[in-house]
Write an enzyme that holds these catalytic residues in place. Structure first.
Site, PDB file in Angstrom:
ATOM      1  N   SER A  49      10.144 -23.490  60.928  1.00 50.89           N
ATOM      2  CA  SER A  49      10.936 -22.974  59.512  1.00 50.89           C
ATOM      3  C   SER A  49      10.480 -21.717  58.963  1.00 50.89           C
ATOM      4  O   SER A  49      11.228 -21.128  58.300  1.00 50.89           O
ATOM      5  CB  SER A  49      11.382 -24.009  58.859  1.00 50.89           C
ATOM      6  OG  SER A  49      10.221 -24.650  58.215  1.00 50.89           O
ATOM      7  N   ASP A 342      11.935 -24.881  48.131  1.00 53.06           N
ATOM      8  CA  ASP A 342      12.122 -26.155  48.200  1.00 53.06           C
ATOM      9  C   ASP A 342      11.002 -27.227  48.283  1.00 53.06           C
ATOM     10  O   ASP A 342      10.101 -26.793  47.935  1.00 53.06           O
ATOM     11  CB  ASP A 342      13.314 -26.638  49.121  1.00 53.06           C
ATOM     12  CG  ASP A 342      12.776 -26.124  50.666  1.00 53.06           C
ATOM     13  OD1 ASP A 342      11.636 -25.984  50.683  1.00 53.06           O
ATOM     14  OD2 ASP A 342      13.494 -25.762  51.764  1.00 53.06           O
ATOM     15  N   HIS A 345       9.100 -25.498  51.671  1.00 53.07           N
ATOM     16  CA  HIS A 345       8.909 -24.175  52.048  1.00 53.07           C
ATOM     17  C   HIS A 345       8.528 -23.195  50.960  1.00 53.07           C
ATOM     18  O   HIS A 345       9.138 -23.377  49.975  1.00 53.07           O
ATOM     19  CB  HIS A 345      10.152 -23.484  52.767  1.00 53.07           C
ATOM     20  CG  HIS A 345      10.568 -24.540  53.794  1.00 53.07           C
ATOM     21  ND1 HIS A 345      11.525 -25.307  53.668  1.00 53.07           N
ATOM     22  CD2 HIS A 345      10.085 -24.362  55.218  1.00 53.07           C
ATOM     23  CE1 HIS A 345      11.847 -26.069  54.953  1.00 53.07           C
ATOM     24  NE2 HIS A 345      10.938 -25.431  55.600  1.00 53.07           N
TER      25      HIS A 345
END
Length: 368
Positions: A49, A342, A345
């Protein structure tokens, strides 16, 4: 020849021109304009991610970020699938080396020839080097990302020919960022790998996967590599929350996670240095990108003046990621004051700082 035959002939000729000759001619024109003999011809990205710009949008997985508030600070407030409020480090690198402003996801079916030629990301949020890790969240394994790259190469050979494709692949920049999910989601959170591997032996197992993956890229003609190390995993807000008895009051990093990252990073750096030494005569440029130190500096408040370092901007910042960070979530006013967007990340500003710090390593890869 009858008028009907003439009409049919012109229809066929138009079809051939529009769908075969014109696209091929356009591709050849772009190929001639593209400076393949320059330092960098394209950028290709693999991993999780931290470098996925939206491939997970096109697969059946709960690990998605293609809705607000993700992308809130991206161009046109567009939630592309990037797990941040804005750009990722891969975007900053692509812009810096003069390739493109943003790295698109390979699975986007709307990509044109020019976008494909200048590079794409094959990364998938939730993935890792361990083949078991992507199965947990039903995302794209790193091995499958390599298969997609081979598919990409075959597509490009049809469009611009084998010779130009070979040169493009050789002069491209390869960014690889994965490993955190192997530890946080897999090894520490689930019993399967812990029952089979000690922590050091699991690290050796992962490094074997790294070696195989890089060998696969090397066999395809890749020569310029940047591998991102692990962050201080014990300082990720979600790790602190899940391992704290009182997660709201006590927000200290968990040393067992971060010390594992330190140990693995040292092993990875040594392996990459050995590869660079042995493959330099074949034109290899292989570097290790340290993100552990810079992120630790941000989190410990030693540099960069962040207001919040142990929780994310979205929601409470303690647990929210993917669908838990959604349009109904509370979002901080200024994400640039937060290290994390978040609970997992980094924010766009944190990614930009990381890019600035590793820029000298990037210069080594792209120099003549």
């Amino acid at each position: 020849m009858s008028s009907a035959h003439v009409h049919h002939f012109y229809q066929l000729a138009l079809f051939v021109y529009m769908f075969i000759i014109a696209p091929e001619a356009h591709a050849q024109t772009l190929a001639k304009q593209k400076p393949f003999n320059n330092t960098v011809s394209a950028i290709f990205v693999f991993g999780d991610s931290t470098v996925d710009p939206g491939n997970n949008n096109y697969i059946a997985t709960p690990f998605k970020g293609n809705f607000l508030p993700y992308g809130r600070d991206f161009a046109n407030q567009n939630p592309t699938g990037r797990f941040s409020n804005g750009r990722l480090a891969g975007d900053f690198i692509a812009n810096y080396v003069g390739i493109k402003e943003y790295v698109p996801p390979y699975l986007d079916p709307t990509l044109g020839i020019e976008e494909l030629m200048s590079g794409v990301s094959f990364a998938s949020a939730g993935s890792g080097f361990d083949p078991l890790t992507p199965r947990i969240s039903n995302v794209i394994p790193v091995s499958k990302q390599l298969e997609y790259f081979k598919e990409y190469r075959a597509r490009l050979e049809v469009l611009i020919g084998k010779k130009r494709t070979k040169m493009l692949i050789k002069n491209a920049f390869y960014l690889v960022s994965a490993g955190t999910n192997d530890f946080v989601i897999n090894y520490f959170a689930m019993p399967i790998r812990r029952n089979s591997y000690t922590l050091p032996s699991y690290m050796e197992f992962l490094l074997q996967q790294v070696q195989q993956f890089m060998q696969g890229l090397w066999d395809q003609g890749a020569r310029k590599f940047a591998f991102v190390g692990l962050p201080p995993m014990g300082c990720l807000p979600i790790v602190i929350t899940l391992n704290s008895e009182s997660p709201i009051q006590q927000r200290a990093c968990f040393e067992i996670f971060s010390s594992a990252a330190t140990m693995y990073n040292l092993m990875l750096e040594n392996q990459l240095n050995a590869m660079q030494f042995s493959l330099a005569k074949f034109g290899a440029r292989i570097v290790y990108l340290d993100v552990y130190g810079p992120l630790s500096d941000m989190i410990q408040g030693r540099k960069y003046d962040f207001d919040e370092v142990s929780s994310g901007c979205c929601g409470t910042g303690l647990m929210e990621a993917s669908y838990l960070c959604n349009p109904k979530s509370f979002v901080c006013t200024n994400a640039s004051k937060y290290v994390f967007w978040d609970s997992i990340h980094p924010s766009e500003r944190a990614y930009y700082i990381l890019f600035e710090i590793v820029r000298s390593k990037i210069d080594f890869i792209i120099q003549d």
